[in-house]
Design an enzyme around this catalytic site. Structure first.
Site, PDB file in Angstrom:
ATOM      1  N   GLU A 148      -6.053   2.670   6.544  1.00 34.94           N
ATOM      2  CA  GLU A 148      -5.734   2.543   4.882  1.00 34.94           C
ATOM      3  C   GLU A 148      -6.403   3.535   4.234  1.00 34.94           C
ATOM      4  OE1 GLU A 148      -6.525  -0.836   1.662  1.00 34.94           O
ATOM      5  OE2 GLU A 148      -5.225  -1.398   3.196  1.00 34.94           O
TER       6      GLU A 148
ATOM      7  N   SER B  72     -11.170  -1.865   2.571  1.00 32.68           N
ATOM      8  CA  SER B  72     -10.497  -2.426   3.538  1.00 32.68           C
ATOM      9  C   SER B  72     -10.055  -1.229   4.476  1.00 32.68           C
ATOM     10  CB  SER B  72      -9.309  -3.244   3.364  1.00 32.68           C
ATOM     11  OG  SER B  72      -9.735  -4.420   2.743  1.00 32.68           O
TER      12      SER B  72
ATOM     13  N   ARG C 266       0.964  -1.295  -0.101  1.00 39.40           N
ATOM     14  CA  ARG C 266       0.066  -0.161  -0.082  1.00 39.40           C
ATOM     15  C   ARG C 266       0.838   1.307   0.075  1.00 39.40           C
ATOM     16  NH1 ARG C 266      -2.373  -3.785  -1.303  1.00 39.40           N
ATOM     17  NH2 ARG C 266      -4.338  -4.523  -0.288  1.00 39.40           N
TER      18      ARG C 266
END
Length: 303
Positions: A297, A227, A177
């Site tokens: 996130e 998520s 990420r």
């Protein structure tokens, strides 16, 4: 800076039809949450997009580049600046053998479908990721063991100095990420993806298999930003949250999904404040129980 003067310049740049005032951001995020952006810009093509970004930079107008809004939480008070949409402007798509060159505004799901049409394999796992290619490159999006870095060859960027240049994927230091793009102040315009020839029936079967898994395991029936937390090293965020007894935990209209604890969902009237407070409590309780710190996130705008 005088707002009306800026708006006049902006309308000359992208046309009046491409400029909105006080646009509710909940209309442009998959969370369906967010107050108004002062200015919402929809350029028609790449030249208008570049001109809009350069104008914001020249005039000192804060700006945010918006893809599909699938990994974004916008403040209830909105955003004091300009939001520039990529959907129309950065939508070029062409194939050259086993390479797909695609604009940053194209949905990853649409790219996966195009790869299937061309009998190219490598993007099956991206078929259910709700974001755009641009956002996917910035955060090295992934799912089911796949990450964009697996197929990313190069990226065309608008850099901080206003130059358009192409850089190989290796320069972006892609990790979990992560890419260096936000740190450099660059904006993704286009990317080249290196795929491989494959059997279209096998490609289709894999995409259908993954779609069925997502439907059975993820709360697709509710608005969310996917998520919510990054995976802590050595752990799974959803399992930590579940083991902390937080399945179904709710603050206002925001809830830890009962179907998949890694997702925070909007039950229908959630505010950004609800989401942030829920996430704060989840982080606190997981740390108290397991000593593990969880980072969000989701990107935040206006807060």
């Amino acid at each position: 800076m005088e707002m009306e003067i800026f708006l006049e310049k902006l309308c000359r740049t992208v046309g009046e039809q491409g400029v909105k005032r006080d646009e509710p951001m909940k209309k442009h995020t998959t969370f369906r949450i967010g107050g108004p952006a002062d200015i919402f810009i929809t350029p028609e093509d790449e030249s208008q997009f570049l001109a809009a970004v350069r104008l914001c930079r020249q005039e000192g107008m804060p700006y945010y580049i918006l893809g599909n809004g699938s990994n974004l939480l916008v403040s209830d008070s909105g955003y004091r600046g300009a939001v520039i949409e990529t959907e129309k402007a950065l939508s070029r798509l062409e194939a050259d053998g086993e390479t797909l060159k695609a604009g940053a505004g194209i949905l990853l799901s649409a790219l996966a479908k195009e790869a299937l049409r061309l009998s190219l394999t490598g993007l099956e796992s991206a078929s259910g990721i709700p974001g755009t290619l641009g956002g996917g490159v910035v955060m090295n999006a992934g799912a089911y063991g796949f990450e964009l870095k697996d197929v990313l060859e190069s990226v065309r960027l608008l850099d901080r100095e206003g130059n358009v240049r192409t850089v190989p994927a290796g320069e972006l230091k892609l990790g979990y990420r992560y890419s260096t793009i936000p740190e450099t102040g660059s904006i993704v315009l286009e990317a080249a993806l290196r795929l491989k020839k494959g059997d279209p029936e096998a490609i289709r079967a894999r995409m259908e298999e993954l779609a069925a898994q997502r439907k059975s395991k993820q709360p697709l029936e509710y608005p969310s930003a996917g998520s919510t937390f990054k995976r802590p090293e050595g752990y799974f965020a959803g399992k930590l949250i579940d083991d902390a007894g937080l399945r179904g935990f709710q603050v206002g209209g925001a809830q830890v999904s009962e179907k998949h604890c890694g997702f925070v969902i909007n039950r229908g009237d959630a505010t950004a404040e609800d989401v942030m407070e829920l996430c704060r409590q989840v982080q606190e309780k997981v740390f108290q129980k397991f000593g593990v710190r969880m980072d969000m996130e989701i990107r935040k705008l206006g807060m």
